[in-house]
Design a protein around this motif. Sequence first.
Motif, short mmCIF file in Angstrom:
data_model
loop_
_atom_site.label_atom_id
_atom_site.label_comp_id
_atom_site.label_asym_id
_atom_site.label_seq_id
_atom_site.Cartn_x
_atom_site.Cartn_y
_atom_site.Cartn_z
N GLN A 30 0.83 -1.20 0.00
CA GLN A 30 0.00 0.00 0.00
C GLN A 30 0.87 1.26 0.00
O GLN A 30 1.79 1.40 0.80
N ARG A 31 0.56 2.18 -0.89
CA ARG A 31 1.25 3.46 -0.93
C ARG A 31 0.79 4.33 0.23
O ARG A 31 -0.33 4.21 0.73
N GLY A 32 1.66 5.24 0.66
CA GLY A 32 1.36 6.08 1.81
C GLY A 32 0.25 7.08 1.55
O GLY A 32 0.00 7.48 0.41
N ASN A 40 -2.62 5.85 -0.79
CA ASN A 40 -3.42 4.80 -0.13
C ASN A 40 -3.73 3.60 -1.02
O ASN A 40 -4.33 2.63 -0.53
N LYS A 41 -3.37 3.64 -2.26
CA LYS A 41 -3.72 2.54 -3.16
C LYS A 41 -2.79 1.34 -2.96
O LYS A 41 -1.62 1.49 -2.65
N PHE A 42 -3.36 0.16 -3.14
CA PHE A 42 -2.56 -1.06 -3.16
C PHE A 42 -2.06 -1.28 -4.59
O PHE A 42 -2.84 -1.20 -5.55
N VAL A 43 -0.76 -1.53 -4.71
CA VAL A 43 -0.14 -1.61 -6.03
C VAL A 43 0.88 -2.75 -6.06
O VAL A 43 1.29 -3.29 -5.02
N PHE A 44 1.33 -3.07 -7.27
CA PHE A 44 2.48 -3.94 -7.44
C PHE A 44 3.74 -3.10 -7.24
O PHE A 44 3.72 -1.89 -7.47
N PRO A 45 4.84 -3.69 -6.83
CA PRO A 45 6.09 -2.92 -6.73
C PRO A 45 6.53 -2.41 -8.09
O PRO A 45 6.42 -3.11 -9.09
N ASP A 158 10.01 -12.70 3.64
CA ASP A 158 10.86 -11.79 4.41
C ASP A 158 10.94 -10.44 3.71
O ASP A 158 11.55 -10.31 2.66
N PHE A 159 10.32 -9.44 4.33
CA PHE A 159 10.33 -8.09 3.77
C PHE A 159 11.17 -7.14 4.63
O PHE A 159 11.00 -5.92 4.59
N GLY A 160 12.08 -7.72 5.41
CA GLY A 160 12.87 -6.94 6.36
C GLY A 160 13.82 -5.95 5.71
O GLY A 160 14.22 -4.98 6.36
N ARG A 161 14.18 -6.17 4.46
CA ARG A 161 15.11 -5.25 3.79
C ARG A 161 14.39 -4.24 2.91
O ARG A 161 15.03 -3.48 2.18
N ALA A 162 13.07 -4.22 2.96
CA ALA A 162 12.31 -3.29 2.13
C ALA A 162 12.43 -1.87 2.66
O ALA A 162 12.52 -1.63 3.87
N LEU A 166 6.30 1.30 0.47
CA LEU A 166 5.08 0.50 0.52
C LEU A 166 4.92 -0.10 1.90
O LEU A 166 5.87 -0.63 2.47
N SER A 167 3.71 -0.04 2.42
CA SER A 167 3.39 -0.71 3.69
C SER A 167 2.46 -1.89 3.40
O SER A 167 2.00 -2.07 2.26
N HIS A 168 2.19 -2.68 4.42
CA HIS A 168 1.29 -3.81 4.29
C HIS A 168 1.67 -4.72 3.12
O HIS A 168 0.80 -5.20 2.37
N LEU A 169 2.96 -4.96 2.97
CA LEU A 169 3.40 -5.90 1.94
C LEU A 169 2.89 -7.29 2.27
O LEU A 169 3.07 -7.78 3.39
N HIS A 170 2.22 -7.91 1.31
CA HIS A 170 1.72 -9.26 1.57
C HIS A 170 1.36 -9.93 0.24
O HIS A 170 1.16 -9.28 -0.78
N TRP A 171 1.30 -11.24 0.31
CA TRP A 171 0.85 -12.04 -0.83
C TRP A 171 -0.65 -12.17 -0.75
O TRP A 171 -1.20 -12.59 0.26
N VAL A 172 -1.32 -11.79 -1.81
CA VAL A 172 -2.78 -11.74 -1.78
C VAL A 172 -3.35 -12.59 -2.90
O VAL A 172 -2.88 -12.56 -4.04
N ASP A 173 -4.36 -13.37 -2.55
CA ASP A 173 -5.09 -14.19 -3.52
C ASP A 173 -5.68 -13.28 -4.60
O ASP A 173 -6.13 -12.17 -4.32
#
Length: 233
Positions: A30-32, A40-45, A158-162, A166-173
Amino acid sequence: MVSPADIPIRDAATVILLRRDGTPRVLMGQRGASAVFMPNKFVFPGGAVDPNDALVAPTGLCHETRRALQNDSDADAQALVAAAIRELWEETGQMLGVPGDWADPPRGWRGFAASGHRPTAAGMRFFFRAVTPQGAPRRFDARFFLVDATALITDPDDFGRAEDELSHLHWVDLKAARALDLPFITEVALAELAAHLANPTAPLTVPFFRNDDERHLISRLGGRRPLDHAPEV
């Protein structure tokens, strides 16, 4: 004040990272809220091509993808692919790379090089193209690359080096992604991906949302063979 028609269109690259260890999922964040572009939009990197990306030569770029990019426009295919790999690394900490020393990496690539890897485009396929419509505060000519998560050399969870773009990085169906707050063009890209997964052996053409007028909103860039190792549902 700058007229909307005078806002420059920058080349950009986006990664649709597909994970298939179970129900097909894609990586999104999610963008800030304070972001100028798509808050606020959810996007691909992804993001704009940096001038230094043209100095980077990823290995493994297949002939089919290079030809499709070169036939598509006069943009630098190598720079587009490099930008996609860099943006994925910066925004998610996920890496498309191979072990290798890099004595003098350009600015923007030094963190990547410090990991002891060089970028690779193996497995990247040109999948989608869209131009930001007039009226947006920033405009991009974005090329979307489809990449299977098995190409990653990092832990996909592992998103520790991001970085913090983007926030709320996750794999989504894929179906669940439709319920997120998405830009319109991301909805279209997800629909194209779902259609491809439903019929992976169909000849793959690249949808192009030009956003230049109502009569030519979308076209299809020339046909290609099906993806090598096409994703399966």
